[in-house]
Design a protein around this motif. Structure first.
Motif, PDB file in Angstrom:
ATOM      1  N   ALA A   1       0.832  -1.209   0.000  1.00 57.79           N
ATOM      2  CA  ALA A   1       0.000   0.000   0.000  1.00 57.79           C
ATOM      3  C   ALA A   1       0.863   1.254   0.000  1.00 57.79           C
ATOM      4  O   ALA A   1       0.547   2.248  -0.671  1.00 57.79           O
ATOM      5  CB  ALA A   1      -0.937  -0.011   1.206  1.00 57.79           C
ATOM      6  N   VAL A   2       1.965   1.210   0.724  1.00 56.28           N
ATOM      7  CA  VAL A   2       2.894   2.349   0.749  1.00 56.28           C
ATOM      8  C   VAL A   2       3.500   2.563  -0.633  1.00 56.28           C
ATOM      9  O   VAL A   2       3.587   3.700  -1.127  1.00 56.28           O
ATOM     10  CB  VAL A   2       3.999   2.116   1.798  1.00 56.28           C
ATOM     11  N   ILE A   3       3.920   1.475  -1.282  1.00 55.66           N
ATOM     12  CA  ILE A   3       4.497   1.583  -2.627  1.00 55.66           C
ATOM     13  C   ILE A   3       3.492   2.208  -3.581  1.00 55.66           C
ATOM     14  O   ILE A   3       3.827   3.085  -4.383  1.00 55.66           O
ATOM     15  CB  ILE A   3       4.952   0.198  -3.125  1.00 55.66           C
ATOM     16  N   SER A   4       2.243   1.770  -3.487  1.00 56.54           N
ATOM     17  CA  SER A   4       1.193   2.304  -4.361  1.00 56.54           C
ATOM     18  C   SER A   4       0.998   3.800  -4.141  1.00 56.54           C
ATOM     19  O   SER A   4       0.918   4.581  -5.090  1.00 56.54           O
ATOM     20  CB  SER A   4      -0.118   1.555  -4.114  1.00 56.54           C
ATOM     21  N   ARG A   5       0.949   4.211  -2.885  1.00 58.33           N
ATOM     22  CA  ARG A   5       0.740   5.639  -2.591  1.00 58.33           C
ATOM     23  C   ARG A   5       1.930   6.471  -3.051  1.00 58.33           C
ATOM     24  O   ARG A   5       1.760   7.572  -3.577  1.00 58.33           O
ATOM     25  CB  ARG A   5       0.498   5.831  -1.091  1.00 58.33           C
ATOM     26  N   LEU A   6       3.138   5.959  -2.843  1.00 54.79           N
ATOM     27  CA  LEU A   6       4.329   6.733  -3.204  1.00 54.79           C
ATOM     28  C   LEU A   6       4.493   6.850  -4.715  1.00 54.79           C
ATOM     29  O   LEU A   6       4.899   7.894  -5.225  1.00 54.79           O
ATOM     30  CB  LEU A   6       5.569   6.097  -2.589  1.00 54.79           C
ATOM     31  N   ILE A   7       4.181   5.789  -5.442  1.00 54.76           N
ATOM     32  CA  ILE A   7       4.317   5.826  -6.896  1.00 54.76           C
ATOM     33  C   ILE A   7       3.163   6.583  -7.537  1.00 54.76           C
ATOM     34  O   ILE A   7       3.312   7.195  -8.593  1.00 54.76           O
ATOM     35  CB  ILE A   7       4.428   4.389  -7.449  1.00 54.76           C
ATOM     36  N   GLY A   8       2.004   6.543  -6.871  1.00 55.68           N
ATOM     37  CA  GLY A   8       0.863   7.301  -7.371  1.00 55.68           C
ATOM     38  C   GLY A   8      -0.032   6.536  -8.318  1.00 55.68           C
ATOM     39  O   GLY A   8      -0.759   7.141  -9.116  1.00 55.68           O
ATOM     40  N   THR A   9       0.003   5.210  -8.253  1.00 51.54           N
ATOM     41  CA  THR A   9      -0.862   4.403  -9.103  1.00 51.54           C
ATOM     42  C   THR A   9      -1.062   3.044  -8.456  1.00 51.54           C
ATOM     43  O   THR A   9      -0.325   2.663  -7.541  1.00 51.54           O
ATOM     44  CB  THR A   9      -0.248   4.229 -10.511  1.00 51.54           C
ATOM     45  N   HIS A  10      -2.062   2.320  -8.944  1.00 51.44           N
ATOM     46  CA  HIS A  10      -2.278   0.952  -8.460  1.00 51.44           C
ATOM     47  C   HIS A  10      -1.088   0.077  -8.831  1.00 51.44           C
ATOM     48  O   HIS A  10      -0.569   0.161  -9.952  1.00 51.44           O
ATOM     49  CB  HIS A  10      -3.555   0.376  -9.088  1.00 51.44           C
ATOM     50  N   VAL A  11      -0.643  -0.762  -7.921  1.00 48.61           N
ATOM     51  CA  VAL A  11       0.444  -1.698  -8.191  1.00 48.61           C
ATOM     52  C   VAL A  11      -0.004  -3.093  -7.799  1.00 48.61           C
ATOM     53  O   VAL A  11      -0.970  -3.264  -7.049  1.00 48.61           O
ATOM     54  CB  VAL A  11       1.732  -1.319  -7.428  1.00 48.61           C
ATOM     55  N   GLN A  12       0.711  -4.081  -8.274  1.00 55.19           N
ATOM     56  CA  GLN A  12       0.382  -5.471  -7.955  1.00 55.19           C
ATOM     57  C   GLN A  12       1.623  -6.191  -7.480  1.00 55.19           C
ATOM     58  O   GLN A  12       2.636  -6.242  -8.171  1.00 55.19           O
ATOM     59  CB  GLN A  12      -0.192  -6.189  -9.175  1.00 55.19           C
ATOM     60  N   ARG A  13       1.563  -6.750  -6.297  1.00 53.76           N
ATOM     61  CA  ARG A  13       2.680  -7.522  -5.737  1.00 53.76           C
ATOM     62  C   ARG A  13       2.642  -8.921  -6.353  1.00 53.76           C
ATOM     63  O   ARG A  13       1.676  -9.661  -6.170  1.00 53.76           O
ATOM     64  CB  ARG A  13       2.512  -7.549  -4.225  1.00 53.76           C
ATOM     65  N   LEU A  14       3.681  -9.274  -7.085  1.00 54.63           N
ATOM     66  CA  LEU A  14       3.734 -10.555  -7.777  1.00 54.63           C
ATOM     67  C   LEU A  14       4.454 -11.631  -6.969  1.00 54.63           C
ATOM     68  O   LEU A  14       4.181 -12.820  -7.148  1.00 54.63           O
ATOM     69  CB  LEU A  14       4.437 -10.395  -9.133  1.00 54.63           C
ATOM     70  N   ALA A  15       5.385 -11.235  -6.130  1.00 51.61           N
ATOM     71  CA  ALA A  15       6.162 -12.211  -5.364  1.00 51.61           C
ATOM     72  C   ALA A  15       6.708 -11.536  -4.116  1.00 51.61           C
ATOM     73  O   ALA A  15       6.929 -10.324  -4.096  1.00 51.61           O
ATOM     74  CB  ALA A  15       7.315 -12.750  -6.212  1.00 51.61           C
ATOM     75  N   THR A  16       6.915 -12.344  -3.086  1.00 49.29           N
ATOM     76  CA  THR A  16       7.491 -11.825  -1.849  1.00 49.29           C
ATOM     77  C   THR A  16       8.478 -12.837  -1.273  1.00 49.29           C
ATOM     78  O   THR A  16       8.277 -14.046  -1.390  1.00 49.29           O
ATOM     79  CB  THR A  16       6.405 -11.529  -0.785  1.00 49.29           C
ATOM     80  N   ILE A  17       9.514 -12.343  -0.659  1.00 50.28           N
ATOM     81  CA  ILE A  17      10.515 -13.205  -0.037  1.00 50.28           C
ATOM     82  C   ILE A  17       9.879 -14.021   1.088  1.00 50.28           C
ATOM     83  O   ILE A  17      10.180 -15.199   1.270  1.00 50.28           O
ATOM     84  CB  ILE A  17      11.685 -12.362   0.508  1.00 50.28           C
ATOM     85  N   ALA A  18       8.950 -13.423   1.824  1.00 52.22           N
ATOM     86  CA  ALA A  18       8.314 -14.093   2.951  1.00 52.22           C
ATOM     87  C   ALA A  18       7.515 -15.315   2.538  1.00 52.22           C
ATOM     88  O   ALA A  18       7.321 -16.228   3.320  1.00 52.22           O
ATOM     89  CB  ALA A  18       7.412 -13.116   3.705  1.00 52.22           C
ATOM     90  N   HIS A  19       7.057 -15.337   1.298  1.00 47.99           N
ATOM     91  CA  HIS A  19       6.238 -16.458   0.833  1.00 47.99           C
ATOM     92  C   HIS A  19       7.016 -17.433  -0.032  1.00 47.99           C
ATOM     93  O   HIS A  19       6.423 -18.265  -0.715  1.00 47.99           O
ATOM     94  CB  HIS A  19       5.015 -15.930   0.077  1.00 47.99           C
ATOM     95  N   GLY A  20       8.330 -17.328  -0.053  1.00 44.96           N
ATOM     96  CA  GLY A  20       9.135 -18.336  -0.714  1.00 44.96           C
ATOM     97  C   GLY A  20       9.820 -17.910  -1.988  1.00 44.96           C
ATOM     98  O   GLY A  20      10.529 -18.706  -2.598  1.00 44.96           O
ATOM     99  N   ASP A  21       9.626 -16.682  -2.441  1.00 45.30           N
ATOM    100  CA  ASP A  21      10.283 -16.210  -3.655  1.00 45.30           C
ATOM    101  C   ASP A  21      11.626 -15.582  -3.297  1.00 45.30           C
ATOM    102  O   ASP A  21      11.831 -15.101  -2.186  1.00 45.30           O
ATOM    103  CB  ASP A  21       9.399 -15.186  -4.371  1.00 45.30           C
ATOM    104  N   GLY A  22      12.528 -15.559  -4.250  1.00 47.98           N
ATOM    105  CA  GLY A  22      13.847 -15.009  -3.987  1.00 47.98           C
ATOM    106  C   GLY A  22      13.879 -13.501  -3.894  1.00 47.98           C
ATOM    107  O   GLY A  22      14.786 -12.931  -3.302  1.00 47.98           O
ATOM    108  N   VAL A  23      12.890 -12.837  -4.492  1.00 42.37           N
ATOM    109  CA  VAL A  23      12.853 -11.379  -4.562  1.00 42.37           C
ATOM    110  C   VAL A  23      11.414 -10.913  -4.355  1.00 42.37           C
ATOM    111  O   VAL A  23      10.473 -11.565  -4.811  1.00 42.37           O
ATOM    112  CB  VAL A  23      13.362 -10.883  -5.938  1.00 42.37           C
ATOM    113  N   CYS A  24      11.238  -9.785  -3.671  1.00 44.14           N
ATOM    114  CA  CYS A  24       9.917  -9.144  -3.597  1.00 44.14           C
ATOM    115  C   CYS A  24       9.740  -8.352  -4.899  1.00 44.14           C
ATOM    116  O   CYS A  24      10.515  -7.438  -5.178  1.00 44.14           O
ATOM    117  CB  CYS A  24       9.830  -8.194  -2.405  1.00 44.14           C
ATOM    118  N   THR A  25       8.725  -8.700  -5.679  1.00 41.68           N
ATOM    119  CA  THR A  25       8.523  -8.094  -6.993  1.00 41.68           C
ATOM    120  C   THR A  25       7.166  -7.419  -7.058  1.00 41.68           C
ATOM    121  O   THR A  25       6.145  -8.043  -6.771  1.00 41.68           O
ATOM    122  CB  THR A  25       8.613  -9.154  -8.112  1.00 41.68           C
ATOM    123  N   THR A  26       7.156  -6.148  -7.435  1.00 40.99           N
ATOM    124  CA  THR A  26       5.928  -5.369  -7.556  1.00 40.99           C
ATOM    125  C   THR A  26       5.793  -4.859  -8.981  1.00 40.99           C
ATOM    126  O   THR A  26       6.715  -4.213  -9.500  1.00 40.99           O
ATOM    127  CB  THR A  26       5.936  -4.172  -6.577  1.00 40.99           C
TER     128      THR A  26
END
Length: 253
Positions: free
Chosen positions: A206-231
């Motif tokens: 939500a912070v990334i979305s507000r700072l960039i100024g548009t809707h974003v979609q989180r595709l991967a996160t390190i916490a859920h088993g991916d190597g990189v958090c990707t938005t």
């Protein structure tokens, strides 16, 4: 992001099924187990590490070479005993001071997870959401200040945000792709806790979305088993893609 709970249930010295065939230098779970073994035993040879982890000599060497390059381990000559046969002494690997210090962070992770469990039990899911939002508020304020002068274009703001996040220790980079843009974070300070409480990842998104100024979609996160958090950042209609990539300096080594 990888399931850290499943990993923690495996004994640190248990062989990894199939690791001798599929082990790669890019698997952070294997390196975590190498660190844990060295933390517990002090110094081990490559052969001892490979046997404990069920890795082939070539596979454990690739992991150790990568850890040497990252400054996680150092190699030393093994002490020679009086009754040792002649020959070149085997090298042993030990953790560096920096890597040893990082191993201690899991104690704080455990405490943070226990605290969030208490909050969820006493205050319900809404209390966890409120806690997560408050935790990222200070980060949002600092990054917003760093984005002054970045303009209104979402991709330009994503590039500026990558620099701000790297300064915060997230090792981030922004890339222009065919469908818009992509913001990647190669390090997550709360990955172990977020594996159980995804509200932390949701608040950050939500912070990334507000700072960039548009809707974003989180595709991967390190916490859920991916190597990189990707938005993913959707492209703007009619905007030509420049193919420009802005990569920031890694800070998690």
């Amino acid at each position: 992001m990888k399931n850290m709970a499943a990993l923690s249930e495996q004994p640190a010295t248990a062989p990894v099924a199939g690791a001798a065939v599929s082990g790669t230098t890019g698997d952070p779970r294997t390196r975590d187990r190498v660190r844990q073994l060295l933390l517990e035993r002090g110094a081990l040879t490559a052969a001892q590490l490979g046997a404990a982890l069920g890795l082939s000599p070539a596979a454990i060497r690739r992991h150790l070479d990568a850890m040497l390059a990252d400054g996680d381990v150092v190699a030393r000559e093994q002490s020679v005993r009086a009754n040792r046969r002649r020959g070149r002494p085997a090298k042993v690997f030990v953790l560096t001071d920096d890597a040893r210090g990082r191993c201690g962070t899991h104690h704080y992770d455990n405490m943070a997870t226990a605290a969030l469990r208490w909050i969820a039990r006493e205050g319900g899911p809404g209390a966890v959401d409120a806690f997560a939002a408050e935790q990222v508020a200070a980060l949002e304020a600092r990054c917003r200040a760093a984005l002054e002068g970045a303009g209104d274009d979402p991709l330009a703001r994503a590039e500026a945000l990558a620099g701000a996040l790297t300064a915060e220790g997230y090792a981030a980079n922004a890339t222009t792709i065919a469908s818009g843009g992509q913001l990647c974070q190669h390090h997550c300070p709360v990955a172990h806790v977020a594996a159980e409480f995804p509200q932390l990842c949701e608040a950050e998104t939500a912070v990334i979305s507000r700072l960039i100024g548009t809707h974003v979609q989180r595709l991967a996160t390190i916490a859920h088993g991916d190597g990189v958090c990707t938005t993913h950042i959707p492209g703007q209609p009619g905007r030509a893609q420049s193919g420009r990539t802005v990569t920031t300096v890694r800070t998690d080594r």
